[in-house]
Design a protein around this motif. Structure first.
Motif, PDB file in Angstrom:
ATOM      1  N   TRP A   1       0.839  -1.198   0.000  1.00 27.28           N
ATOM      2  CA  TRP A   1       0.000   0.000   0.000  1.00 27.28           C
ATOM      3  C   TRP A   1       0.873   1.246   0.000  1.00 27.28           C
ATOM      4  CZ3 TRP A   1       0.799   3.219   4.149  1.00 27.28           C
ATOM      5  CH2 TRP A   1       1.369   2.648   5.304  1.00 27.28           C
ATOM      6  N   MET A   2       0.300   2.331  -0.527  1.00 22.73           N
ATOM      7  CA  MET A   2       0.957   3.637  -0.532  1.00 22.73           C
ATOM      8  C   MET A   2      -0.068   4.702  -0.147  1.00 22.73           C
ATOM      9  SD  MET A   2       3.379   3.509  -3.925  1.00 22.73           S
ATOM     10  CE  MET A   2       4.544   2.161  -4.185  1.00 22.73           C
ATOM     11  N   ASP A   3       0.389   5.700   0.589  1.00 18.27           N
ATOM     12  CA  ASP A   3      -0.484   6.771   1.055  1.00 18.27           C
ATOM     13  C   ASP A   3       0.112   8.114   0.633  1.00 18.27           C
ATOM     14  OD1 ASP A   3      -2.480   8.164   2.361  1.00 18.27           O
ATOM     15  OD2 ASP A   3      -1.486   8.084   4.312  1.00 18.27           O
ATOM     16  N   LEU A   4      -0.569   8.808  -0.284  1.00 17.98           N
ATOM     17  CA  LEU A   4      -0.112  10.114  -0.758  1.00 17.98           C
ATOM     18  C   LEU A   4      -0.512  11.187   0.240  1.00 17.98           C
ATOM     19  CD1 LEU A   4       1.099  11.934  -2.971  1.00 17.98           C
ATOM     20  CD2 LEU A   4      -1.174  11.983  -4.039  1.00 17.98           C
ATOM     21  N   GLN A   5       0.489  11.902   0.783  1.00 16.94           N
ATOM     22  CA  GLN A   5       0.244  12.965   1.743  1.00 16.94           C
ATOM     23  C   GLN A   5      -0.078  14.272   1.014  1.00 16.94           C
ATOM     24  OE1 GLN A   5       0.667  12.084   5.220  1.00 16.94           O
ATOM     25  NE2 GLN A   5       0.760  10.068   4.238  1.00 16.94           N
ATOM     26  N   PRO A   6      -0.759  15.202   1.699  1.00 16.01           N
ATOM     27  CA  PRO A   6      -1.080  16.486   1.070  1.00 16.01           C
ATOM     28  C   PRO A   6       0.145  17.264   0.602  1.00 16.01           C
ATOM     29  CG  PRO A   6      -2.404  16.165   3.047  1.00 16.01           C
ATOM     30  CD  PRO A   6      -1.396  15.053   3.020  1.00 16.01           C
ATOM     31  N   ASP A   7       1.310  17.055   1.260  1.00 17.56           N
ATOM     32  CA  ASP A   7       2.518  17.795   0.882  1.00 17.56           C
ATOM     33  C   ASP A   7       3.276  17.134  -0.264  1.00 17.56           C
ATOM     34  OD1 ASP A   7       3.831  15.609   1.991  1.00 17.56           O
ATOM     35  OD2 ASP A   7       4.254  16.614   3.884  1.00 17.56           O
ATOM     36  N   GLY A   8       2.727  16.084  -0.839  1.00 16.76           N
ATOM     37  CA  GLY A   8       3.376  15.406  -1.950  1.00 16.76           C
ATOM     38  C   GLY A   8       4.238  14.225  -1.544  1.00 16.76           C
TER      39      GLY A   8
ATOM     40  N   SER B   1       8.868  -4.272   3.236  1.00 15.23           N
ATOM     41  CA  SER B   1       9.780  -3.131   3.140  1.00 15.23           C
ATOM     42  C   SER B   1       8.965  -1.859   3.311  1.00 15.23           C
ATOM     43  CB  SER B   1      10.484  -3.093   1.778  1.00 15.23           C
ATOM     44  OG  SER B   1      11.241  -4.265   1.556  1.00 15.23           O
ATOM     45  N   SER B   2       9.436  -0.992   4.193  1.00 15.42           N
ATOM     46  CA  SER B   2       8.782   0.312   4.287  1.00 15.42           C
ATOM     47  C   SER B   2       9.276   1.192   3.142  1.00 15.42           C
ATOM     48  CB  SER B   2       9.072   0.970   5.631  1.00 15.42           C
ATOM     49  OG  SER B   2      10.462   1.072   5.849  1.00 15.42           O
ATOM     50  N   MET B   3       8.432   2.128   2.691  1.00 10.86           N
ATOM     51  CA  MET B   3       8.762   2.976   1.557  1.00 10.86           C
ATOM     52  C   MET B   3       8.512   4.436   1.945  1.00 10.86           C
ATOM     53  SD  MET B   3       7.628   4.885  -1.167  1.00 10.86           S
ATOM     54  CE  MET B   3       5.908   4.480  -1.386  1.00 10.86           C
ATOM     55  N   ILE B   4       9.508   5.293   1.694  1.00  9.37           N
ATOM     56  CA  ILE B   4       9.403   6.714   2.025  1.00  9.37           C
ATOM     57  C   ILE B   4       9.819   7.545   0.814  1.00  9.37           C
ATOM     58  CG2 ILE B   4      10.231   8.570   3.532  1.00  9.37           C
ATOM     59  CD1 ILE B   4      10.933   6.346   5.588  1.00  9.37           C
ATOM     60  N   TYR B   5       8.925   8.370   0.336  1.00 10.80           N
ATOM     61  CA  TYR B   5       9.263   9.393  -0.648  1.00 10.80           C
ATOM     62  C   TYR B   5       8.911  10.733  -0.003  1.00 10.80           C
ATOM     63  CZ  TYR B   5       8.920  12.543  -4.616  1.00 10.80           C
ATOM     64  OH  TYR B   5       9.063  13.616  -5.452  1.00 10.80           O
TER      65      TYR B   5
END
Length: 438
Positions: A99-106, A386-390
Motif C-alpha cells: 500500500w501507498m499513502d499520498l500525503q497532502p505535501d506530496g 519493506s517500508s517505503m518513504i518518498y
C-alpha cells in the motif's frame, strides 16, 4: 489418568534444549556440511540412516514420484486433494497487499510486501510419516507467492525401500518440484548454507527430532526458521454437559503423537473428570499406539478439577495451550474469555483432528506456552515487508529542523548534517547564494 485439584496442578512440559553432547554433535555436523557439502550429507546419511547413497542421488526423481502414485490408494489421493483445497482456500483469505499513502505535501509513505524467494520444508521420518504437515507447510508458502519450495526428508521414511510414498504424493499434490532424500541436522545445514546439490533457502519450516530442532536453532540468523517446536499438547475445557467419551477420545488423539505429548482436561465437574478418566482407560486398550499414548497420559496427562468455570478459564489462559477444545454449554460465550491458545475448537463436533487434517486453518501451532506471544503458521511466515518513504521538498523544509534536533540529541551530527545540507541548499537557491554553512 490422574485427577488433580486445581490448586495442586502444575503443567509438566518438556523444554528440551538438548544435552551438551547433542548440542556438540549438531554443531559438528553443521560445520562439516559447510566445509564438505554433499560429501558430508552422504557420510552422515550412511552413519545415521544406515543407507548408502552415491553422489548425485540426493534429489528425488520424477520416476520415483510416479512410482509413489502407484503405491498409494486412490482414496488417499482424493483425500489429500480435498484437504489441500480447504487449506488453500483458508490461507488465501490471509493475503495482504502493498500500500501507498499520498500525503497532502506530496510525500508518499507505504509498505511493500513481497514473498520470500526460496523456502525449505523439513518432513520428518521417525515414529510416523505426516503427509498432512507437508500440505500445512507448503500451501501457505505457495499462496504467499514463494516461487521455490524445497522439501527434505530422511531417505528411509518408508522403511528400507525409500521415502514414504504418501509423503511424496502429498508433496507432489501440494506442488513441490524439488525434493531431496536427506534428514537430520545435516539436512538443516544444507538448507541453511547450501551444497553442490541443494541451494540455500531463505527460511526453514517443519518439525523434527531433537537434532533437527537444535540445528534449526543453531542456523537461525543465517536463515530464518518457523519455530522450535515442542511436543504436541491439548487442553479440553469442559463442563458437565460434555460427553465423556468425546473428551477422552480427543485427549488420546494427542497422547498418541509422542510419549512427551500432554493431554489435560480442565473442568469444574468432578463427575465429568471421573467419567473421562474411566473412558481414557477403556479407549487406551483399543489404540494401536497404546504404548505411546499410555506413556503420555501417565507422565503428562491429568484431569484438573476447579472450583468454578471462571477458575478453569484462568488456568487455560495461564497454560496457553497449543490446542484448546471448549466443550461447554455455550462455547461461543466462553471463547471471548480465552486470551492464550494456539487453535480453539468450539463445541462437541469440532474435534482436534478436524483441524489437524481438513478444516483449513494451519495445524502448525505454537507449543510450550508460546501461544502467549506466537501464532499458527500463516502467510505472514512467508512474506517480507519493506517500508517505503518518498519525502517531498515541502515536507523536508517543514520537518528538517525537528529531525536535526532529534539527531543531535542522540549525538549523531552526521545525521543532522545530511538534513542541514539540503535545507541550506534550498535557502541558497532562494537567495541566489551557494555557500554551505553547516
Amino acid at each position: 489418568m490422574k485427577i488433580i485439584p486445581a490448586q495442586e496442578f502444575e503443567m509438566k512440559r518438556e523444554s528440551d534444549y538438548g544435552t551438551p553432547e547433542q548440542n556438540a554433535a549438531v554443531k559438528e555436523i553443521i560445520q562439516a556440511v559447510r566445509r564438505e557439502g554433499d560429501a558430508a550429507l552422504l557420510r552422515y546419511t550412511e552413519q545415521h540412516d544406515k543407507i548408502k547413497l552415491i553422489a548425485g542421488s540426493l534429489r528425488v526423481q520424477e520416476s520415483e514420484l510416479q512410482a509413489a502414485y502407484d503405491q498409494v490408494e486412490p482414496s488417499f489421493v482424493n483425500a489429500i486433494r480435498a484437504a489441500a483445497e480447504r487449506i488453500r482456500s483458508y490461507h488465501q483469505r490471509q493475503k495482504r497487499n502493498s500500500w501507498m499513502d499520498l500525503q497532502p505535501d506530496g510525500s508518499i509513505l507505504g509498505q511493500i510486501i513481497r514473498p520470500l524467494q526460496r523456502v525449505g520444508v523439513y518432513v520428518p521420518g521417525g515414529k510416523a510419516a505426516y503427509p498432512s504437515s507437508v500440505l500445512m507447510n507448503v500451501i501457505p508458502a505457495q499462496v504467499a507467492g514463494v516461487p521455490e519450495i524445497v522439501m527434505v526428508t530422511p531417505p528411509a521414511t518408508g522403511g528400507t525401500e525409500g521415502i514414504n510414498p504418501y509423503i511424496l504424493v502429498a508433496a507432489a499434490e501440494a506442488g513441490v518440484t524439488e525434493m531431496y532424500r536427506v534428514g537430520g541436522a545435516q539436512a538443516i545445514a544444507a538448507l541453511a548454507y547450501g551444497t553442490d546439490s541443494i541451494a540455500p533457502v531463505d527460511k526453514i519450516c517443519g518439525p523434527g527430532n531433537i537434532y533437527v530442532a537444535l540445528a534449526k536453532r543453531e542456523v537461525y540468523g543465517a536463515v530464518n526458521i518457523d519455530s522450535i517446536a515442542g511436543p504436541s499438547e491439548i487442553v479440553v475445557l469442559a463442563d458437565d454437559t460434555a460427553e465423556p467419551s468425546y473428551v477422552a477420545a480427543d485427549l488420546l488423539s494427542q497422547a498418541e503423537h509422542d510419549e512427551m505429548a500432554s493431554a489435560v482436561l480442565v473442568t469444574p465437574s468432578r463427575q465429568l473428570a471421573e467419567a473421562v478418566a474411566v473412558e481414557v482407560e477403556r479407549q487406551l486398550e483399543l489404540l494401536p499406539r497404546r504404548d505411546i499414548a499410555r506413556a503420555s497420559i501417565d507422565s503428562y496427562g491429568a484431569a484438573v478439577v476447579t472450583a468454578s468455570l471462571d477458575e478453569a478459564i484462568s488456568i487455560v489462559n495461564r497454560l496457553a495451550p497449543e490446542h484448546l477444545e471448549i466443550m461447554t454449554q455455550d462455547p461461543m460465550e466462553i471463547m471471548g474469555s480465552i486470551e492464550n491458545a494456539g487453535a480453539i475448537f468450539l463445541g462437541p463436533y469440532s474435534s482436534e483432528p478436524v483441524g489437524d487434517y481438513f478444516a483449513g486453518p494451519n495445524h502448525i501451532i505454537p507449543t510450550n506456552g508460546t501461544a502467549r506471544f506466537s501464532s499458527p503458521v500463516d502467510l505472514d511466515d512467508f512474506i517480507k515487508k519493506s517500508s517505503m518513504i518518498y519525502y517531498s521538498k515541502e515536507a523536508l523544509l517543514r520537518d528538517g529542523e525537528t529531525i536535526m534536533e532529534l539527531a543531535r540529541r542522540e549525538g549523531f551530527e552526521g545525521h543532522a548534517r545530511a538534513i542541514a545540507i539540503r535545507l541550506e541548499q534550498e535557502q541558497a537557491s532562494q537567495t541566489g547564494g551557494n555557500d554551505h554553512e553547516l
